[in-house]
Design a protein around this motif. Sequence first.
Motif, mmCIF file in Angstrom:
data_model
loop_
_atom_site.group_PDB
_atom_site.id
_atom_site.type_symbol
_atom_site.label_atom_id
_atom_site.label_comp_id
_atom_site.label_asym_id
_atom_site.label_seq_id
_atom_site.Cartn_x
_atom_site.Cartn_y
_atom_site.Cartn_z
ATOM 1 N N THR A 37 0.707 -1.299 0.070
ATOM 2 C CA THR A 37 -0.126 0.295 -0.300
ATOM 3 C C THR A 37 0.871 1.269 0.239
ATOM 4 O OG1 THR A 37 -0.358 0.405 1.619
ATOM 5 C CG2 THR A 37 -1.494 -1.205 1.405
ATOM 6 N N ASN A 38 0.241 2.494 -0.314
ATOM 7 C CA ASN A 38 1.129 3.019 -0.010
ATOM 8 C C ASN A 38 1.841 3.962 1.307
ATOM 9 O OD1 ASN A 38 0.533 4.513 -2.859
ATOM 10 N ND2 ASN A 38 -0.863 5.562 -1.992
ATOM 11 N N LYS A 39 0.556 4.124 1.944
ATOM 12 C CA LYS A 39 1.404 3.986 3.445
ATOM 13 C C LYS A 39 3.111 3.370 3.883
ATOM 14 C CE LYS A 39 -0.327 4.864 8.381
ATOM 15 N NZ LYS A 39 -1.102 4.502 8.497
ATOM 16 N N GLU A 40 2.890 1.717 3.277
ATOM 17 C CA GLU A 40 3.525 0.768 3.671
ATOM 18 C C GLU A 40 4.896 1.280 2.602
ATOM 19 O OE1 GLU A 40 1.406 -3.132 4.518
ATOM 20 O OE2 GLU A 40 2.543 -2.640 2.005
ATOM 21 N N LEU A 41 4.679 1.995 1.900
ATOM 22 C CA LEU A 41 5.886 1.767 0.469
ATOM 23 C C LEU A 41 6.769 3.272 1.529
ATOM 24 C CD1 LEU A 41 6.724 1.422 -2.012
ATOM 25 C CD2 LEU A 41 5.486 2.460 -3.497
ATOM 26 N N ALA A 42 5.626 4.568 1.206
ATOM 27 C CA ALA A 42 6.450 5.480 1.832
ATOM 28 C C ALA A 42 7.216 5.150 3.513
ATOM 29 C CB ALA A 42 4.698 5.918 2.654
ATOM 30 N N ALA A 43 6.430 4.335 4.415
ATOM 31 C CA ALA A 43 7.557 3.590 5.693
ATOM 32 C C ALA A 43 8.642 3.602 4.985
ATOM 33 C CB ALA A 43 6.339 3.151 6.610
ATOM 34 N N HIS A 44 8.629 2.848 3.941
ATOM 35 C CA HIS A 44 9.622 1.732 3.463
ATOM 36 C C HIS A 44 10.598 2.631 3.274
ATOM 37 C CE1 HIS A 44 12.450 -0.571 0.649
ATOM 38 N NE2 HIS A 44 12.194 -0.095 0.020
ATOM 39 N N TRP A 45 10.256 3.740 2.732
ATOM 40 C CA TRP A 45 11.419 4.392 2.032
ATOM 41 C C TRP A 45 11.753 5.412 2.367
ATOM 42 C CZ3 TRP A 45 14.556 3.775 -2.112
ATOM 43 C CH2 TRP A 45 13.772 2.719 -3.684
ATOM 44 N N HIS A 46 10.707 5.440 3.764
ATOM 45 C CA HIS A 46 11.414 6.693 4.479
ATOM 46 C C HIS A 46 11.946 6.197 5.558
ATOM 47 C CE1 HIS A 46 10.691 9.228 8.629
ATOM 48 N NE2 HIS A 46 10.798 9.932 7.603
ATOM 49 N N GLU A 47 12.216 4.381 6.085
ATOM 50 C CA GLU A 47 13.288 3.642 6.526
ATOM 51 C C GLU A 47 14.745 3.808 6.157
ATOM 52 O OE1 GLU A 47 14.192 -0.491 8.153
ATOM 53 O OE2 GLU A 47 11.601 0.278 8.497
ATOM 54 N N LYS A 48 14.389 3.921 4.685
ATOM 55 C CA LYS A 48 15.397 3.912 3.145
ATOM 56 C C LYS A 48 16.762 5.183 3.841
ATOM 57 C CE LYS A 48 16.327 1.696 -0.294
ATOM 58 N NZ LYS A 48 16.640 0.293 -0.585
ATOM 59 N N LEU A 49 16.109 6.123 3.698
ATOM 60 C CA LEU A 49 16.365 8.121 2.964
ATOM 61 C C LEU A 49 16.582 8.236 5.098
ATOM 62 C CD1 LEU A 49 13.510 9.559 1.640
ATOM 63 C CD2 LEU A 49 15.927 9.444 1.336
ATOM 64 N N MET A 50 16.017 7.321 5.915
ATOM 65 C CA MET A 50 16.650 8.096 7.561
ATOM 66 C C MET A 50 18.086 7.542 7.891
ATOM 67 S SD MET A 50 14.927 10.520 8.357
ATOM 68 C CE MET A 50 15.038 10.827 6.544
ATOM 69 N N ARG A 51 18.216 6.377 7.176
ATOM 70 C CA ARG A 51 19.563 5.917 7.630
ATOM 71 C C ARG A 51 21.056 6.798 7.768
ATOM 72 N NH1 ARG A 51 18.940 0.697 4.079
ATOM 73 N NH2 ARG A 51 17.155 -0.289 5.793
ATOM 74 N N THR A 52 21.426 7.970 6.409
ATOM 75 C CA THR A 52 21.841 8.366 7.217
ATOM 76 C C THR A 52 22.240 10.632 7.688
ATOM 77 O OG1 THR A 52 21.785 9.555 4.485
ATOM 78 C CG2 THR A 52 23.365 7.496 4.552
ATOM 79 N N PRO A 53 22.466 10.610 8.324
ATOM 80 C CA PRO A 53 22.296 12.068 8.607
ATOM 81 C C PRO A 53 22.179 13.250 7.907
ATOM 82 C CG PRO A 53 24.241 11.337 9.828
ATOM 83 C CD PRO A 53 23.836 10.185 8.639
ATOM 84 N N ALA A 54 22.848 13.105 6.494
ATOM 85 C CA ALA A 54 22.499 13.478 5.088
ATOM 86 C C ALA A 54 21.483 13.651 4.925
ATOM 87 C CB ALA A 54 23.604 13.706 4.382
ATOM 88 N N SER A 55 20.770 12.957 4.274
ATOM 89 C CA SER A 55 19.280 12.715 3.334
ATOM 90 C C SER A 55 18.297 13.033 5.110
ATOM 91 C CB SER A 55 18.994 11.342 3.303
ATOM 92 O OG SER A 55 19.023 10.135 4.430
ATOM 93 N N TYR A 56 18.665 13.066 6.249
ATOM 94 C CA TYR A 56 17.937 13.218 7.684
ATOM 95 C C TYR A 56 17.564 14.684 7.262
ATOM 96 C CZ TYR A 56 15.906 13.636 12.124
ATOM 97 O OH TYR A 56 14.978 13.807 13.351
#
Length: 52
Positions: A2-21
């Motif tokens: 679902t969109n919510k799951e997809l958003a959570a997946h990409w958010h988690e992937k993005l938040m791995r580095t301080p620069a992306s945060y």
Amino acid sequence: MTNKELAAHWHEKLMRTPASYQALATYRFKQWEKFEVLARDEEYMKLRRESN
């Protein structure tokens, strides 16, 4: 996925580095600033209409 799951997946992937945060925080802050300016302009126009 679902969109919510997809958003959570990409958010988690993005938040791995301080620069992306930081990039996401900056983006959200700029969006908030735009919204704040729009709200201020709208309020100003409403006041002008009421005073005329």
